[in-house]
Structure formats: structure tokens, C-alpha cells
Design a protein around this motif. Structure first.
Motif: not given
Length: 617
Positions: A99-103, A143-145, A152-153
Motif C-alpha cells: 500500500v505504501y508503494f501505491a500511495n 492496475r498494479s498487476y 504488485v499489491i
């Protein structure tokens, strides 16, 4: 007419506000004398620090936010004259979760990726709002996939609750995912821990199954309590998993490397705990050397509540609180003990009671100390949410107190033989020295306020201005000799102000309080014992502190504001022996821990660390 601008959320402003950058290990100046017991060790505190800060007026909760670890490492070194010295060094790093990477990469847009806990607590939350938040989360995850994203989340944990040590690993915890390994003292992220290995380590080929590997709902079965317990004698890691699908609670016990688990030869993973029929909010539990205590609170998670315009999480004062007590390696033998409705988010200590001279025989009772509240004010107020009508009996003082429970195992009936408060003062964020936990330790430490009411303090944004040391052994003995009224009774009825007024008059007072200077506030403390100490309380307390005179007239934290790490004499609870001046501010956070030099040097080797995202906010 222009709409009035909303003020910042009370748990996103002042020294609750997130900091905007991280720092590698860097030397700190200090005042006083650093005890030799700290040489080579590190104090680390975890807590939420949102990466996405575009809107600090949004719906939010103190327990939200990307996990950030703040630490002070006491590096052994030599000065210019070759004399051995201790140089404190500060470091803070994010827990690099999915989640940190996404944020941090900007994929979560204007709000953090994970919905706020406040969303589930607020009765004004609509079904449309929940569906929208869930859909936005799923879009980012999907989207991460499909490339263009560094990670990847797979897990939604933000690893922002606690930090513990077990078998060569420092683990950041959060109950919506598995523990996350970090390295000491740099606080770099290694990877998710599945009960056997952490990502980034050399794989263990002898055991392949970890949390949830053989279960259909693996994603949920990885959810792990934010408060795992480590037995200081056997070095076993004991934890539970509270999930939203049957059986709702499972249980795991993990031994140290190359050491059998009790009478078993392998770890226990995701063993169902019988007797829980629906999803519940569970945070902590009790663990003695031989028994485990699951705490079933009347706090329900009910998605169908949205159809009735009620919050997803509700407190039911008409239902009982239950304690499920069972031998550590045999959850099948669980016995349920019932009591009045209450909220317990943190246990302090649990220990076995044997007949005199028969310590090798099975326990006849289990004792537990915990922080007990009469209602759910903590979880609502820390989200800046009004407690819904009907969620609590407002005639009852919503105080959080240090409670003593005794579960009688000798009777065929499931009887709680003792249940009363040791003290009338507000008491939370408890700490018992790690080396003496699960035993009948005499002293316990915790936090309070001069106002004496956590219910009041939480409503104004909780700030800790008192550290409290309680002689649990003395107060329990007094309570057993002259039992207070069950459930509502109290052994020591003095207020914080009354105890402070008497502190110089009675050296044998079972309650000792260190009051912070005016305008200064502390955080949860950790105990470090003195070398060759002859008395249990001979040692030091470490806590991050902040002087709020550094805030602006509007109550906001300035870029120049700095926190400190204070080292207190735990024996006299009266003197600060050293002050470490940090290069930046440390927001008020959740749970911390002390890691010894031996633990830091005994960490498992790491092959690869988790990288940083391509873009930083």
C-alpha cells in the motif's frame, strides 16, 4: 455564501501531523549521561504517518496511515582520545508495504489507498461511499498487476501498529496482514513474514507451509494481531488471526529455529478457535507460559448495518464480553468465561497460578492484567467521531483502568473468581519488561493524564503527560485480602492529582508517577534493565517526548520543531538521566520496543531489501 472551511482533523494536526521525509542514521547531540545498558541497542517506535497529505481535513483515524518506524540507535564507538563512548543516532523509515508503494507512487490520487477506519465507525457512512472506496481500491490493486508499477499489491496491511523481535527478526505488525520484517538498526524493509521465512531471506526448504497456505481464504488467514506475544523462556511466538470469514478466529504458535514446539515437532498454523460465530474487532490477547486467553468483545463487524444506516463496526452494550482460555498447544480445550460488556484493547501481563510447592503441576488459575474500558470511546474519539447513541451507557464513567482478572481452572464451572481495578486512575499503553513477561512480575508501567480521565483526553486528542509505575504485586495482594466489589470495584481510589500530591511523602507508595513538564507530552515507554540489577525495577524507561511550545499560534507543527528521546530512572520515577535531541519531530504514535545489542547482532542474513518507489511525494 462561501462554505466555511473545515478545520484540520485533530489527529492530523499539531504533533499528530505526519512528517514529510525520512532520514538515515545520523548522530544526535545529547545532554546528561547515557547508561551503559543502552550500548549497542536501539529503541524503535511504530505509528501511522500518511504519505498522502493533500487533504488533512478528510475523514481519518489515529490508527490509519502508512507505517513509519522512528528509532534511536546507541552506537558503540570511540572519541578522538580513543575512549569508549556511546553515540546516539536517529533514523526514521517507512514500512515499505504494498500500500505504501501505491500511495507514494501517486496511484492513490488525492486520498490514501486504504479506506480510513473512521469510515467503518461513522454511522453517517453510506453504502455508496463504501462501494466507491472499495472500487477505487480495487482499481489501483488491479492496475498494479498490469505493469508500470514497482510492486504488485497483494496485501492491504500498512504495518503501522507495533514492532517486536522474534528469532532473529524485527517485525512490524498490523492486524490486516502478516508481520513485515525490518532490519535493525537501519530500519530498512526486508519483506512479509509468513511464519517461516520473510521475503528477502534465504528460503527455508524444510518447512513450506505458513499462514493460511492450505486454506481457501489465504488472504484473510494472513491477518495477524497487531500484538503477537513472545515467550521469554521458550522463545515461542504466539499469535491469533481475526478474520471476516468462518471460523473467524484462528491461532498460531511458532518456535525458534531448530527448537521443537512444546511436545510438537513443528509450528502450529491457523488452528481454528471454536466458539466465535461472527466477525469481531479483536486487537490484543493474554498469554501466560502455559495458557492463552482470547478476548471476545461485544464489538461487531456487520456490513448489513449500512442498510439500516448504522456503522459497519458497532459496540453492543447488551452483549457480554467473553474470555476464551485454553492450554497453549490445545485450542480444542477452550473454556469460555463471561463477564459484563467492556472494551479491552491492550493486555499488560498474564501468568499461571499453581498450588504452593506444585509448580510442575497444571495451573489452578490464570491471572491477567489488562487495560479495561467500560465503553468504546477510544476507537470513536480517535477517529473524531461522536459515539453513536445506544453504543454505551453514558451513566458509566468511560475510564480506562488497570484491571485484574483471575480465571479459576480448578472448578468445573467457568468462573472469573476476581475482576476489579487496581487503581482508579486512567491507564493505557501499558508496558511490562519483556524479560519478565508471562510471570508474576511486580512492576508494570503505563501512561496517564493529569486530568485523570482518558475519556476526556481522547476527546481532545490524547496527549500523555504522566508516566505511571504500578506495584501490581502489592495492589493485587491487597485486593485479594480485602476484595473490592466485583467488576466495578477498585483497590486504590486516588486520583492522579492526589497521588502526585503525596509522591514525596510516601516512598512505599504502590503507584509512582512521573509528571511531564508543562507543555511537554510523552509516548508509550519501554524498560531497559540495569546490568546485574538486584531489584526488578532497577533500570531505565525510554520514551519520545515533544515540547508543544514549538507549535504555531494556530497549533500547527513548524518545520523546525524537534522531538527528544528521554531516558528516565525507572526506580525513582523522578529523574531524567539523559535527553537525546533529535534532528526532527516524531509524531505522537502507537507502540515501541527496545532491541538489545545481542538481538541486533543475531538477525537472520538478508539477501535483498524492498526497493523504494520510482516517485516520492
Amino acid at each position: 455564501m462561501e462554505q466555511k472551511k473545515r478545520s484540520q482533523h485533530r489527529y492530523l494536526s499539531g504533533n499528530f501531523a505526519p512528517v514529510s521525509h525520512t532520514a538515515p542514521l545520523q548522530p544526535c547531540r545529547f545532554m546528561g549521561e547515557i547508561p551503559d545498558e543502552l550500548r549497542g541497542g536501539q529503541y524503535v517506535r511504530n505509528g501511522g504517518n500518511p504519505v498522502v497529505t493533500h487533504d488533512l481535513t478528510r475523514k481519518a483515524h489515529w490508527f490509519d496511515g502508512d507505517g513509519m518506524l522512528n528509532g534511536v540507535y546507541f552506537r558503540p564507538c570511540s572519541d578522538r582520545d580513543g575512549k569508549d563512548i556511546i553515540q546516539p543516532e536517529f533514523v526514521n523509515q517507512y514500512a515499505l508495504t504494498d500500500v505504501y508503494f501505491a500511495n507514494a507512487s501517486g496511484l492513490s490520487l488525492e486520498e490514501p489507498m486504504n479506506p480510513s477506519i473512521a469510515l467503518f465507525l461513522d454511522p453517517q457512512t453510506t453504502l455508496t461511499e463504501v462501494i466507491t472506496k472499495a472500487w477505487n481500491f480495487l482499481k489501483v490493486a488491479m492496475r498494479s498487476y498490469f505493469g508500470g508499477f514497482p510492486n504488485v499489491i497483494k496485501r492491504i496491511s500498512v504495518a503501522n501498529t507495533g514492532v517486536i523481535y522474534h528469532d532473529g527478526r524485527a517485525l512490524a505488525t498490523c492486524e490486516i496482514g502478516p508481520p513485515l520484517r525490518v532490519s535493525l538498526p537501519e530500519l530498512e524493509t526486508v519483506g512479509w513474514f509468513n511464519g517461516i521465512n520473510a521475503e528477502g531471506e534465504i528460503p527455508n526448504d524444510t518447512v513450506t507451509a505458513g499462514f493460511g497456505d492450505h486454506l481457501f481464504f489465504k488472504f484473510f488467514q494472513e491477518f495477524t494481531t497487531g500484538h503477537p506475544h513472545v515467550d521469554p523462556q521458550s522463545d515461542e511466538l504466539i499469535l491469533f488471526h481475526s478474520i471476516y470469514v468462518p471460523p473467524y478466529v484462528t491461532y498460531s504458535v511458532i518456535p525458534r529455529r531448530n527448537r521443537p514446539l512444546g511436545k510438537r515437532s513443528s509450528p502450529m498454523f491457523n488452528i481454528p478457535v471454536k466458539g466465535i460465530s461472527r466477525p469481531k474487532l479483536m486487537h490484543d490477547f493474554g498469554v501466560s507460559h502455559q495458557y492463552t486467553i482470547i478476548i471476545d468483545l461485544p464489538i461487531l463487524f456487520s456490513p448489513t448495518n449500512l442498510l439500516r444506516e448504522e456503522s459497519l463496526v458497532t459496540y453492543c452494550p447488551d452483549k457480554e464480553t467473553r474470555f476464551g482460555v485454553f492450554p497453549r498447544y490445545n485450542p480444542e480445550a477452550i473454556r469460555w468465561f463471561h463477564t459484563e460488556p467492556c472494551c479491552i484493547f491492550h493486555t499488560v501481563n498474564s501468568w499461571d497460578v499453581h498450588l504452593p510447592g506444585r509448580s510442575e503441576s497444571p495451573p489452578v488459575a490464570i491471572n491477567m492484567l489488562c487495560c479495561r474500558m467500560t465503553g468504546p470511546s477510544m476507537i470513536f474519539n480517535t477517529g473524531d467521531i461522536e459515539i453513536p447513541p445506544g453504543s454505551v451507557n453514558h451513566e458509566i464513567n468511560p475510564e480506562c483502568r488497570l484491571y485484574f482478572y483471575q480465571f479459576d481452572l480448578s472448578s468445573p464451572w467457568n468462573v472469573i473468581s476476581q475482576q476489579w481495578a487496581l487503581s482508579a486512575i486512567g491507564y493505557e499503553f501499558p508496558h511490562v519488561p519483556r524479560h519478565s513477561s508471562m510471570s508474576a512480575t511486580r512492576w508494570v508501567y503505563g501512561c496517564s493524564t493529569v486530568e485523570g480521565s482518558f475519556g476526556i483526553a481522547l476527546g481532545k486528542a490524547l496527549k500523555i503527560d504522566c508516566l505511571v509505575k504500578i506495584d501490581a504485586k502489592a495492589l493485587i495482594a491487597k485486593g485479594l485480602k480485602e476484595p473490592p466489589e466485583q467488576v466495578t470495584g477498585c483497590v486504590d481510589n486516588r486520583s492522579v492529582k492526589e497521588i502526585l500530591a503525596q509522591k514525596d511523602k510516601d516512598s512505599d507508595d504502590p503507584i509512582r508517577i512521573y509528571q511531564m513538564p508543562t507543555g511537554w507530552y510523552a509516548q508509550e515507554c519501554s524498560f531497559v534493565p540495569r546490568h546485574n540489577a538486584e531489584q526488578e525495577d532497577d533500570g531505565w524507561l525510554l520514551t519520545f517526548v515533544f515540547d508543544e511550545s514549538q507549535l504555531s499560534d494556530a497549533g500547527e507543527a513548524l518545520d523546525t520543531a524537534k522531538s527528544e528521546l528521554w531516558i528516565l530512572n525507572a526506580k525513582d520515577m523522578n529523574s531524567v538521566v539523559a535527553r537525546i535531541i533529535l534532528p526532527q519531530r516524531v509524531p505522537y504514535g502507537i507502540h515501541g520496543n527496545w532491541f538489545s545489542e545481542e538481538e541486533i547482532q543475531s538477525q537472520h542474513p538478508v539477501q535483498k531489501y524492498r526497493g523504494v518507489p520510482r516517485q516520492q511525494i
